[in-house]
Scaffold this motif. Structure first.
Motif, PDB file in Angstrom:
ATOM      1  N   GLU A 178      44.045  41.662  34.289  1.00  0.00           N
ATOM      2  CA  GLU A 178      44.361  41.759  35.721  1.00  0.00           C
ATOM      3  C   GLU A 178      43.459  40.886  36.585  1.00  0.00           C
ATOM      4  OE1 GLU A 178      46.835  43.589  36.678  1.00  0.00           O
ATOM      5  OE2 GLU A 178      47.230  44.705  34.826  1.00  0.00           O
ATOM      6  N   ILE A 179      42.371  40.386  36.000  1.00  0.00           N
ATOM      7  CA  ILE A 179      41.417  39.613  36.797  1.00  0.00           C
ATOM      8  C   ILE A 179      41.794  38.144  36.739  1.00  0.00           C
ATOM      9  CG2 ILE A 179      38.983  39.055  37.152  1.00  0.00           C
ATOM     10  CD1 ILE A 179      38.329  41.649  35.589  1.00  0.00           C
ATOM     11  N   LYS A 180      42.087  37.587  37.908  1.00  0.00           N
ATOM     12  CA  LYS A 180      42.535  36.182  37.959  1.00  0.00           C
ATOM     13  C   LYS A 180      41.329  35.254  37.968  1.00  0.00           C
ATOM     14  CE  LYS A 180      46.639  37.836  39.023  1.00  0.00           C
ATOM     15  NZ  LYS A 180      47.646  38.007  37.999  1.00  0.00           N
ATOM     16  N   GLN A 206      37.974  33.247  37.186  1.00  0.00           N
ATOM     17  CA  GLN A 206      36.651  33.747  36.773  1.00  0.00           C
ATOM     18  C   GLN A 206      36.470  33.708  35.255  1.00  0.00           C
ATOM     19  OE1 GLN A 206      35.246  33.578  39.323  1.00  0.00           O
ATOM     20  NE2 GLN A 206      35.631  35.098  40.903  1.00  0.00           N
ATOM     21  N   GLY A 230      34.065  39.965  47.882  1.00  0.00           N
ATOM     22  CA  GLY A 230      35.480  39.889  47.533  1.00  0.00           C
ATOM     23  C   GLY A 230      35.791  38.938  46.400  1.00  0.00           C
ATOM     24  N   GLY A 232      35.138  39.461  43.312  1.00  0.00           N
ATOM     25  CA  GLY A 232      35.534  40.230  42.126  1.00  0.00           C
ATOM     26  C   GLY A 232      34.373  40.686  41.268  1.00  0.00           C
ATOM     27  N   LYS A 233      33.154  40.680  41.815  1.00  0.00           N
ATOM     28  CA  LYS A 233      31.980  41.060  41.011  1.00  0.00           C
ATOM     29  C   LYS A 233      32.066  42.510  40.555  1.00  0.00           C
ATOM     30  CE  LYS A 233      29.137  40.076  44.398  1.00  0.00           C
ATOM     31  NZ  LYS A 233      30.107  39.635  45.423  1.00  0.00           N
ATOM     32  N   VAL A 286      37.856  33.204  44.371  1.00  0.00           N
ATOM     33  CA  VAL A 286      39.018  32.644  43.661  1.00  0.00           C
ATOM     34  C   VAL A 286      39.970  32.085  44.698  1.00  0.00           C
ATOM     35  CG1 VAL A 286      39.382  33.651  41.391  1.00  0.00           C
ATOM     36  CG2 VAL A 286      39.601  35.090  43.387  1.00  0.00           C
ATOM     37  N   LEU A 304      44.952  33.401  42.621  1.00  0.00           N
ATOM     38  CA  LEU A 304      45.094  34.818  42.915  1.00  0.00           C
ATOM     39  C   LEU A 304      46.559  35.245  42.913  1.00  0.00           C
ATOM     40  CD1 LEU A 304      42.902  36.825  43.371  1.00  0.00           C
ATOM     41  CD2 LEU A 304      43.110  36.505  45.827  1.00  0.00           C
TER      42      LEU A 304
HETATM   43  N1  LIG Z   1      39.533  37.474  40.425  1.00  0.00           N
HETATM   44  C1  LIG Z   1      40.251  38.461  40.940  1.00  0.00           C
HETATM   45  N2  LIG Z   1      41.459  38.764  40.406  1.00  0.00           N
HETATM   46  C2  LIG Z   1      42.186  39.765  40.918  1.00  0.00           C
HETATM   47  N3  LIG Z   1      41.814  40.526  41.973  1.00  0.00           N
HETATM   48  C3  LIG Z   1      40.638  40.242  42.557  1.00  0.00           C
HETATM   49  C4  LIG Z   1      39.793  39.213  42.072  1.00  0.00           C
HETATM   50  N4  LIG Z   1      38.686  39.176  42.829  1.00  0.00           N
HETATM   51  C5  LIG Z   1      38.815  40.136  43.740  1.00  0.00           C
HETATM   52  N5  LIG Z   1      39.989  40.791  43.594  1.00  0.00           N
HETATM   53  C6  LIG Z   1      40.482  41.878  44.435  1.00  0.00           C
HETATM   54  O1  LIG Z   1      39.567  42.057  45.500  1.00  0.00           O
HETATM   55  C7  LIG Z   1      39.008  43.345  45.477  1.00  0.00           C
HETATM   56  C8  LIG Z   1      37.543  43.282  45.835  1.00  0.00           C
HETATM   57  O2  LIG Z   1      36.813  42.707  44.787  1.00  0.00           O
HETATM   58  P1  LIG Z   1      35.363  43.183  44.419  1.00  0.00           P
HETATM   59  O3  LIG Z   1      35.236  43.208  42.966  1.00  0.00           O
HETATM   60  O4  LIG Z   1      35.036  44.436  45.131  1.00  0.00           O
HETATM   61  O5  LIG Z   1      34.514  41.999  45.043  1.00  0.00           O
HETATM   62  P2  LIG Z   1      32.934  41.879  45.195  1.00  0.00           P
HETATM   63  O6  LIG Z   1      32.322  42.998  44.455  1.00  0.00           O
HETATM   64  O7  LIG Z   1      32.616  40.545  44.618  1.00  0.00           O
HETATM   65  O8  LIG Z   1      32.673  41.929  46.661  1.00  0.00           O
HETATM   66  C9  LIG Z   1      39.258  43.870  44.092  1.00  0.00           C
HETATM   67  O9  LIG Z   1      39.378  45.263  44.066  1.00  0.00           O
HETATM   68  C10 LIG Z   1      40.540  43.180  43.699  1.00  0.00           C
HETATM   69  O10 LIG Z   1      41.631  43.915  44.166  1.00  0.00           O
END
Ligand SMILES: Nc1ncnc2c1ncn2[C@@H]1O[C@H](COP(=O)(O)OP(=O)(O)O)[C@@H](O)[C@H]1O
Ligand SMILES: [Mg+2]
Length: 507
Positions: A196-198, A200, A224, A226-227, A395, A400
């Motif tokens: 599900e992770i696009k 990265q 945002g 995806g960390k 991303v 995405l």
């Molecule tokens: N690479 C990705 N692929 C798919 N969804 C993503 C990705 N990066 C972020 N998202 C979406 O954005 C949301 C926030 O990401 P998050 O992991 O909380 O970011 P961070 O911790 O870097 O601030 C996730 O819950 C997801 O829905």
């Protein structure tokens, strides 16, 4: 008459046999407990009295003295209710002493005489087995947990009346028989999947390497990106635990009282993600009677600290010792106590307070001094203990919105398992379980480099001004990358990948 019943106390994770001695003599009816009992143990007398009366048995109208020996060990909690009740029944000649000779008793009583769950059953059962006591009496709720110890007869009891009838030889309680092998349960369903992770891809690769060798990871990137999502997907690629590892982890959860009611054995590696407001004792363990903290609850699994700079500096600095020693020492009045804390450390942070420092599209609004101050919250020695530093960029829109799924977690986990298999072979005659556990001696023996490899590391050490610790960490990491590639030798490409996981900024 004097009665003696076996029970058990816990010091940290270790159990110690306790003799519960009950003496009755003529005099004013009373009940006194001696031998360093805490408040919960003192209240035992009231629960035991009510439980015996409400079970249709006789509570003797005599002077009763109960001694918990050895006297210098702290006895805490209500777990002594059951052995005390049995001792009272023997001292008042309602049960023969022979009936309890080969047994250990542990459990809390309700006023109505029913027997309740207590924490720490697994380490207690382990002590019974070690000491050659063939039988343990526990509440019916605790029987599955006690039965994890092989070669021990577990008698599940619901009620004091039922126990008395059993000990009097009137009505036998059958030993507990586990339904099935707890080790053969199906794998869990994971909340997140790598598919599900696009994008990265390089971060996913870093996490795969981390899971394979047990290496620590720091992810840095804008909000945002995806960390958090990436870290939370980590459980889906972690390798299975061996039975011994599962028992180690279960012991810790048993003592803290965090074992899920329906699963006596913790089979999956723990993933702990404490909030940054967590107290010092909550993270590393401690308290009046020291209890394991989050780092021990993460033993054999992952400790994830999200928004790393938000944790207090003092909290972060105490991680240094367990990151090195894989256990934590807690000082107490009577000496130090150690809890296991061998975890994979995963952390995430923004590069600056606004989050966009270094972002190609959005301007960072922080002053250079603010950025430096923010990054300095994580000390050099802590950063030095992290093997894999990886940047998580935003991303872009095309990636995405791409409907194609990435590689799912299952094949990644299969590669991780394979790399672990290689490591199990390597460490078969040692107490180590993965490459990250290696000390300098093992690194020297097991991470040999060829001439080209040595030249590469020498150049990198000079350019990146690496410490001796960083040098060892690179070799361990390169070993894991070689294991993933199925290579017996550490090749230059493996080393190069390991070196590019070092932090860019100077420590
Ligand atoms: N690479 C990705 N692929 C798919 N969804 C993503 C990705 N990066 C972020 N998202 C979406 O954005 C949301 C926030 O990401 P998050 O992991 O909380 O970011 P961070 O911790 O870097 O601030 C996730 O819950 C997801 O829905
Ligand atoms: Mg986040």
């Amino acid at each position: 008459m004097l009665a003696k019943v076996n029970s058990c106390a816990l010091i940290g994770l270790e159990g110690v046999l306790v003799d519960v001695e009950v003496d009755t003599s003529r005099g004013m009816p009373s009940l006194t407990i001696v031998g360093l009992p805490d408040a919960a143990v003192k209240e035992s007398s009231e629960r035991v009295r009510a439980a015996i009366k409400n079970s249709g048995l006789v509570f003797p109208g005599k002077r009763i003295t109960i001694n918990l020996a050895p006297a210098d060990i702290r006895k805490e909690g209500p777990a002594y209710d059951l052995p005390i009740a049995v001792g009272v029944l023997i001292a008042s000649e309602q049960v023969w002493p022979q009936a309890v000779e080969d047994a250990l008793f542990i459990g809390e009583l309700s006023l109505d005489g029913s027997v309740r769950h207590v924490n720490g059953i697994l380490p207690v059962a382990a002590v019974a087995r070690q000491q050659g006591i063939p039988r343990i009496f526990v509440s019916a709720a605790d029987a599955p947990e006690a039965s994890l110890i092989d070669g021990l007869e577990v008698i599940p009891i619901e009620h004091v009346a039922q126990l008395a009838a059993h000990l009097q030889g009137l009505r036998q309680i059958s030993p507990y028989v586990p339904d099935d092998d707890p080790a053969s349960a199906p794998p869990p369903r994971y909340a997140a999947n790598f598919a599900e992770i696009k994008g990265q891809e390089h971060v996913k690769r870093a996490l795969e390497v981390a899971a394979s060798g047990g290496h620590n990871v720091l992810m840095t990137g804008p909000p945002g990106a995806g960390k958090t999502l990436l870290a939370r997907s980590m459980p889906s690629i972690l390798p299975a635990m061996t039975i011994d590892e599962a028992l180690e982890v279960t012991k810790i959860y048993s003592i803290v009282g965090l074992l899920p009611a329906d699963t006596p054995l913790i089979r999956h590696r723990p993933f702990r993600a404490p909030h940054h407001t967590i107290s010092h004792a909550g993270l590393v363990g401690g308290g009046h009677w020291p209890r394991p903290g989050e780092i021990s609850l993460a033993h054999r699994g992952v400790l994830f600290l999200d928004e790393l700079p938000e944790f207090s500096r003092r909290t972060l600095e105490v991680l240094r010792q367990p990151l090195e020693d894989h256990q934590v020492a807690i000082a107490r009045a009577t000496g130090t106590l150690t809890f296991p804390a061998n975890f994979t450390f995963i952390a995430a942070m923004n590069p600056c307070p606004c989050g966009y420092y270094g972002d190609p599209l959005r301007e960072c609004t922080c002053s250079p001094a603010t950025v430096t101050r923010y990054q300095k919250r994580i000390s050099g020695p802590l950063l030095d203990r992290i093997d894999i530093h990886v940047e998580v960029p935003r991303v872009d829109y095309d990636k995405l919105t791409d409907d194609r799924l990435g590689e799912p977690s299952a094949p990644i986990r299969a590669r991780v398992e394979h790399a672990r298999e290689v490591q199990r072979g390597r460490f078969a005659d040692t107490p180590l379980s993965c490459n990250a556990d290696m000390g300098p001696g093992e690194v020297r023996r097991m991470c040999r480099l060829d001439e080209a490899g040595r030249a590469l590391v020498r150049a990198a050490m000079q350019q990146l001004r690496m410490s001796a610790r960083a040098f060892h960490r690179i070799l361990k990491l390169a070993r894991t990358i070689a294991d993933l590639a199925g290579s017996g030798d550490i090749e230059t490409a493996h080393l190069a990948e390991a070196i590019q996981y070092r932090p860019r900024r100077k420590l």
